[in-house]
Design a protein around this motif. Structure first.
Motif, PDB file in Angstrom:
ATOM      1  N   GLU A 156       0.846  -1.195   0.000  1.00  0.00           N
ATOM      2  CA  GLU A 156       0.000   0.000   0.000  1.00  0.00           C
ATOM      3  C   GLU A 156       0.877   1.239   0.000  1.00  0.00           C
ATOM      4  OE1 GLU A 156      -2.947   0.147   3.085  1.00  0.00           O
ATOM      5  OE2 GLU A 156      -3.550  -1.946   2.759  1.00  0.00           O
ATOM      6  N   ARG A 157       0.478   2.213  -0.812  1.00  0.00           N
ATOM      7  CA  ARG A 157       1.144   3.514  -0.830  1.00  0.00           C
ATOM      8  C   ARG A 157       0.084   4.551  -0.464  1.00  0.00           C
ATOM      9  NH1 ARG A 157       3.608   0.546  -4.662  1.00  0.00           N
ATOM     10  NH2 ARG A 157       5.869   0.645  -4.801  1.00  0.00           N
ATOM     11  N   HIS A 158       0.354   5.297   0.569  1.00  0.00           N
ATOM     12  CA  HIS A 158      -0.555   6.352   1.022  1.00  0.00           C
ATOM     13  C   HIS A 158       0.152   7.687   0.777  1.00  0.00           C
ATOM     14  CE1 HIS A 158      -2.815   3.541   4.040  1.00  0.00           C
ATOM     15  NE2 HIS A 158      -2.404   2.884   2.977  1.00  0.00           N
ATOM     16  N   PHE A 159      -0.440   8.519  -0.072  1.00  0.00           N
ATOM     17  CA  PHE A 159       0.162   9.801  -0.434  1.00  0.00           C
ATOM     18  C   PHE A 159      -0.420  10.911   0.418  1.00  0.00           C
ATOM     19  CE2 PHE A 159       0.533   6.939  -3.986  1.00  0.00           C
ATOM     20  CZ  PHE A 159       1.844   7.124  -4.410  1.00  0.00           C
ATOM     21  N   GLN A 160       0.315  12.000   0.515  1.00  0.00           N
ATOM     22  CA  GLN A 160      -0.103  13.115   1.374  1.00  0.00           C
ATOM     23  C   GLN A 160      -1.417  13.732   0.946  1.00  0.00           C
ATOM     24  OE1 GLN A 160       3.292  15.882   2.375  1.00  0.00           O
ATOM     25  NE2 GLN A 160       2.338  15.295   4.297  1.00  0.00           N
ATOM     26  N   ASP A 161      -1.724  13.681  -0.349  1.00  0.00           N
ATOM     27  CA  ASP A 161      -2.970  14.287  -0.824  1.00  0.00           C
ATOM     28  C   ASP A 161      -4.193  13.410  -0.567  1.00  0.00           C
ATOM     29  OD1 ASP A 161      -2.715  12.247  -2.698  1.00  0.00           O
ATOM     30  OD2 ASP A 161      -2.617  13.567  -4.447  1.00  0.00           O
ATOM     31  N   GLY A 162      -3.985  12.236   0.087  1.00  0.00           N
ATOM     32  CA  GLY A 162      -5.101  11.346   0.403  1.00  0.00           C
ATOM     33  C   GLY A 162      -5.255  10.179  -0.556  1.00  0.00           C
TER      34      GLY A 162
END
Length: 191
Positions: A156-162
């Protein structure tokens, strides 16, 4: 008179001999204990080296290579912490809890926790944390992106923009947009 002085002297000599024997036994016990600790540390280091070598998220550290390098300086603190420095510039801190921290001249820091977890912090702020019990790796990138790699090969990759991207072991990609919209692409539909 004389017999009392002799027996007093003999008692003192016997007590002194007993104290010397006790010190020698304690020293031998300490050596045995240190040998056991060193042996345990070696086993822990070997297990950690295997994890570091197999886990592609970690940057190389000294523990990945066998070394016969001897410390040039050791400093034992009252709290049981032992600091060692090496000619190469590497530093090692051994804590009474069994945790060990390694600091390379480049600034790369790797902490080996007694429960098997490993945390590595790079100079650029990238942090890799391996949870031994869960066999899961968490990477925090300097740009705020969080990556989770699970033992079932899900990533899983969770980016700062959601935005979240979840890649499953079969190659399926699930994208969860910040607005809640979900896209799923099968492994045969991907680029």
């Amino acid at each position: 008179g004389g017999d009392d002085d002799g027996s007093l002297y003999e008692r003192e000599a016997a007590l002194e001999a007993a104290a010397v024997r006790a010190e020698m036994a304690a020293a031998a016990s300490d050596e045995t204990l240190m040998g056991a600790v060193d042996s345990m540390q070696l086993e822990v280091r070997q297990r950690a080296a295997r994890i570091l070598q197999r886990n592609g998220y970690f940057t190389e550290c000294a523990s990945m290579r066998p070394s016969s390098e001897r410390p040039v300086h050791e400093d034992m603190h009252p709290d049981g912490k032992l600091e060692r420095t090496y000619r190469s510039g590497r530093a090692e801190i051994l804590y009474a809890t069994g945790t060990r921290k390694e600091v390379l001249p480049s600034g790369l820091q790797t902490v080996f926790f007694s429960n098997g977890d490993i945390k590595q912090t790079a100079v650029d702020g990238r942090v890799v944390y391996y949870y031994a019990e869960a066999e899961t790796t968490h990477v925090s990138e300097p740009d705020g992106m969080q990556l989770y790699h699970f033992p079932n090969q899900q990533v899983e990759r969770h980016f700062q923009d959601g935005l979240k991207e979840i890649t499953f072991a079969d190659g399926t990609l699930k994208i969860i947009h910040p607005n809640g919209q979900v896209e799923t692409l099968g492994h045969n539909e991907r680029g």
